[in-house]
Motif scaffolding. Structure first.
Motif: not given
Length: 212
Positions: A107-110, A124-133, A164-167, A182-184
């Motif tokens: 879900x972090x990826x998505x 914002x993407x990092x925060x949204x990835x964290x929230x999603x996960x 999320x930072x990596x992605x 896949x890596x993330x």
């Protein structure tokens, strides 16, 4: 551009698998509290769609599960999975940890990818990835009346942030999207596993006890 597998995007497969994994973690936890089948399904569904729903509301789109009934079926499949393999899934604490970690990573990826695709800023993407996960798991824990994992010493939300930072970096640098996905997911899952194995945790905030 997002890769396609037939008419289905690879990220859609990741989202379905993440829904399935998180739903299993929710149903499994509900079973330890002796919820009935409807209650277990509800906990599983909330766990699976909670983070993505909050993300979509924040970025101004229709929540993903309202656009495709497959996520309801994924939750039902998770409920059947737990029923069929109850002796192993319910009794072993490791099964909850495994499926929760898988759901977290996927879900972090998505969440990160969807936010970047809508051209929001990387932070914002990092925060949204964290929230999603993490948010679905937090709702699960609240509904079954226990302290959410995200608020305990375990490395949980921080694993989402790292992934999320990596992605985001991979996305900006033009890394192949499937490799990045896949890596993330692998980084988030591995971070969770290593953190638990070696007891990595953030410092706790200690204050004076209240006697009121």
């Amino acid at each position: 551009m997002i890769e396609f597998v037939g008419h289905v995007r690879f990220v859609d497969i990741i989202e379905f698998l993440g829904t399935f994994a998180f739903a299993i973690s929710g149903v499994r936890m509900a079973s330890t509290k002796n919820f009935d089948l409807f209650g277990a399904f509800t906990i599983g569904f909330v766990t699976a769609i909670g983070g993505g729903t909050l993300r979509d509301l924040f970025i101004g789109v229709t929540p993903f599960w309202m656009l495709n009934h497959v996520y309801l079926w994924a939750t039902l499949l998770a409920l059947l999975f737990v029923i069929l393999f109850k002796s192993k899934v319910v009794k072993l604490q490791y099964t909850f940890f495994l499926f929760d970690s898988i759901g977290l990573g996927l879900f972090v990826v998505v969440g990160t990818e969807k936010t970047l695709a809508m051209e929001f800023a990387p932070w914002v993407a990092v925060i949204m990835g964290t929230i999603t996960g993490s948010f679905g798991g937090m709702l699960r824990d609240i509904l079954i009346t226990q302290i959410p994992l995200i608020f305990r010493k375990e490395i949980y939300a921080l694993a989402c942030v790292v992934g999320a930072i990596f992605f985001t970096i991979g996305y900006a640098s033009g890394m192949n999207i499937v490799i990045n996905e896949v890596a993330t997911a692998s980084i988030v899952i591995l971070t969770r596993i290593l953190a638990v194995k070696f007891k990595w945790h953030l410092p706790t905030l200690k204050g004076e006890k209240s006697y009121d």
